[in-house]
Design an enzyme around this catalytic site. Sequence first.
Site, PDB file in Angstrom:
ATOM      1  N   HIS A 263       0.858  -1.179   0.000  1.00  0.00           N
ATOM      2  CA  HIS A 263       0.000   0.000   0.000  1.00  0.00           C
ATOM      3  C   HIS A 263       0.891   1.224   0.000  1.00  0.00           C
ATOM      4  O   HIS A 263       1.935   1.252   0.665  1.00  0.00           O
ATOM      5  CB  HIS A 263      -0.931   0.010   1.214  1.00  0.00           C
ATOM      6  CG  HIS A 263      -2.047   0.999   1.095  1.00  0.00           C
ATOM      7  ND1 HIS A 263      -1.899   2.324   1.445  1.00  0.00           N
ATOM      8  CD2 HIS A 263      -3.317   0.861   0.643  1.00  0.00           C
ATOM      9  CE1 HIS A 263      -3.039   2.953   1.218  1.00  0.00           C
ATOM     10  NE2 HIS A 263      -3.912   2.088   0.725  1.00  0.00           N
ATOM     11  N   ASP A 314      -7.703  -6.018   0.392  1.00  0.00           N
ATOM     12  CA  ASP A 314      -8.188  -6.861  -0.699  1.00  0.00           C
ATOM     13  C   ASP A 314      -7.884  -8.338  -0.478  1.00  0.00           C
ATOM     14  O   ASP A 314      -8.620  -9.206  -0.964  1.00  0.00           O
ATOM     15  CB  ASP A 314      -7.573  -6.411  -2.031  1.00  0.00           C
ATOM     16  CG  ASP A 314      -8.018  -5.027  -2.428  1.00  0.00           C
ATOM     17  OD1 ASP A 314      -9.221  -4.748  -2.326  1.00  0.00           O
ATOM     18  OD2 ASP A 314      -7.167  -4.210  -2.809  1.00  0.00           O
TER      19      ASP A 314
END
Length: 377
Positions: A263, A314
């Site tokens: 991220h 996710d």
Amino acid sequence: MNTETKPSYSPGLEGVIAGETAICWVDPDAGLLYRGYDIHELASHVSFERVAWLLLHGELPTKEQFGSFSRQLAEQRPLPRQVIEVLRQFPRGTHPMDMLRTGVSMLAVFDPDLNDHSHEANLRKATRLIAQVSTLITSGFRIAHGFEHLPAKPDLTHAANFHYSLTGEPPEDWRTEVLDTILVLYADHEFNASTFSARVTASSMADMYAAVTSGLGALKGPLHGGANQETMKMLHEIGSPDRAESWVMERLARKEKIMGFGHRIYKKGDSRVPMMRELARQLGQRFGQEQWVPLCERLEAVMEREKKLCANVDLYAAPVFCLLGLSSELNTPLFACSRISGWCAHIIEQHDHNRLIRPRSLYTGPAKRALPPDYWK
């Protein structure tokens, strides 16, 4: 030719502060706040409708405000007849994100507040969009697979109505609670790619529907909202925890990207992962498919060891959506069903304090040069 001092450059705008917002804060040390409230407390105790109001208005709703907002969402869910007819024109099997993007564009012309960018008008448009994006997803999916769309049930919550409008069956309480938690976890995430795209479009004083369409375009990509659909493909391919390490090592040796990891902001893990992991664990136990969480945890261990990368939401959202019985094509649209609340809040904030977003580029082409002497018409 005048030359400028070479400016600093950050690929992908990494670390660049591109604006101010009072809506959401992503803490690099695994924290996430909506309007100052911790995401874990919100997802555990507050419904999506209340969170949507919070994002739009800045404070949690009173009992009266919550009741009024819920009624407005119920009233606004039906789609114009013409939009339903357009959904029927798409080829069978069209991806729901493509139907959703086109459907939002078409809804614009039916909104009487379309070109009124005042704060109050934008709030009215936001309420309509939050309500109708859910219906576009469920109606579009049913129509694309040969079924008739279903009218919404005004007595159901936003999460429950999504399930009913998709399947025709009123959901069990546990299923509504899971869907509601997902909607809260995905509602906003600061200046992510889709939100920033929406704000760039809004900064030109384009209407809210144009800005949301920009956000939807960015969300579809596999490096953003499309990541959870790709992640489930990966998990099905691996199949079991004992195959995770060898599978990852083979892909890393070929320098392939492993979905569900990394991220741009978080350095100590995605703050949404613990709650999504727990949802995956509970659903795995309920349906006798308990392999997914151990598989994901094994992937986490290998990626932390080999690449120093933490899982993002996710990784666990993918099996959660699968265990809920949702088609993988609906993973990203469900993301949009939630994130529409955040997009609208950011568009309103952009319009209220607008400055056109117009960054510079770093030119890497040839220096000024003349046309060849024989290059004339």
